[in-house]
Enzyme design. Structure first.
Site: not given
Length: 320
Positions: A262, A279
């Site tokens: 993400r 992430n």
């Protein structure tokens, strides 16, 4: 397939990981897989069905065809568990050792992006060998002081006055000896999710705007009901939405990621798009942004975790 889901872990994100793991296990079962949950305690012990798990190099993990490490933060998302799974010789969901470690460390990722000319939020490393306080002052106010290798907004302080800077750094140092100070950025907080192994065939979700119902996007806003809303697609011009999706794929490839990630941005409507961070094992709780963005893009939760499992098995382990 028989899938071992790792949940818990030694980091401060232990409870969030337990919730992510439970959601992943349900989704995999709904997709038709056999799931075995391995809980990693705060002290580092591994247990399955209440019994200790014995690990043997080259011996796999409990007969699993693949592992889904639903772990967040240090000792799980930073390459350490990925290296262990490589030694066990079992396929696993997500990025390898190097990409996991690179993305976990905000300073390392930002330096990599700077070298590649990626537009990003300005930052300063807290380094006693440099005039870091003066460099921070040049960024303007407010400032965001963060542990470099932690997630879920743990240990972060918003600094409104320069007199608060040293105390904020001391707070971050309690969590990590590496500390980063970031400038504030204009615009909307926007996230975009990425799937895939092949840089030429990556898929990106519709970008979503975080509408935070608090002063800032802290731990409670992330994980408590009503803490924030997700608006998908983000209320931005089409060309900016396309720019965010392209940047997400570019950063994913630059960092050497695989499987999923993400990517977080700040987008000034009609203006600049700045990368914030990436992430490699985002939250998978019912309120987490990663699965919600894919749901809004037309991929259900069971389809999502099944896709990640299939990609992991195709990629296998190691540098093969």
């Amino acid at each position: 397939m028989r899938v071992a889901v790792l949940a818990g872990g030694r980091s401060s994100e232990h409870e969030v990981s337990l919730r992510s793991g439970a959601s992943v296990a349900r989704g995999l079962e709904q997709a038709g897989h056999e799931v075995l949950t391995v809980t990693i305690g705060r002290s580092g012990e591994w247990r399955a069905g209440g019994e200790p798990v014995m690990l043997e190099p080259g011996g796999g993990l409990l007969g699993a065809d693949a592992v889904f490490p639903a772990l967040h933060g240090p000792f799980g998302e930073d390459g350490s568990v990925q290296g262990l799974l490589e030694q066990l010789d079992v396929p696993y969901v997500g990025s390898d050792v190097l990409a996991s470690a690179t993305c976990m460390d905000k300073l390392t990722l930002k330096r990599l992006c700077a070298e590649a000319g990626v537009p990003q939020v300005e930052f300063v490393a807290v380094d006693p060998r440099r005039p870091w306080r003066e460099e921070c002052a040049a960024l303007g106010l407010p400032l965001w002081v963060k542990p470099s290798r932690l997630g879920s907004s743990v240990g972060i302080t918003r600094v409104e006055r320069l007199e608060q800077l040293d105390a904020a750094v001391e707070m971050a140092l309690r969590h990590d000896p590496r500390v980063i100070v970031e400038a504030s950025a204009p615009g909307l907080e926007v996230e975009c999710s990425v799937l895939g192994n092949d840089p030429d065939a990556l898929e990106t979700s519709q970008p979503g705007q975080l509408a935070v119902n608090a002063d800032w996007y802290d731990y409670e806003a992330k994980y408590e009901a009503g803490g924030m809303d997700l608006i998908v697609p983000a209320p931005l011009p089409d060309e900016q939405l396309a720019r965010i999706r392209a940047l997400a794929a570019d950063i994913f490839t630059l960092a050497g990621c695989a499987g999923l990630a993400r990517c977080d941005f700040f987008a000034d409507p009609g203006g600049d798009v700045l990368v914030n961070e990436i992430n490699t094992m985002p939250g998978f709780t019912p309120s987490s942004m990663f699965p919600r963005m894919w749901a809004a893009t037309g991929v259900s939760y069971p389809q999502l975790v099944d896709r990640l499992l299939q990609d992991a098995v195709r990629r296998g382990t190691g540098l093969r």
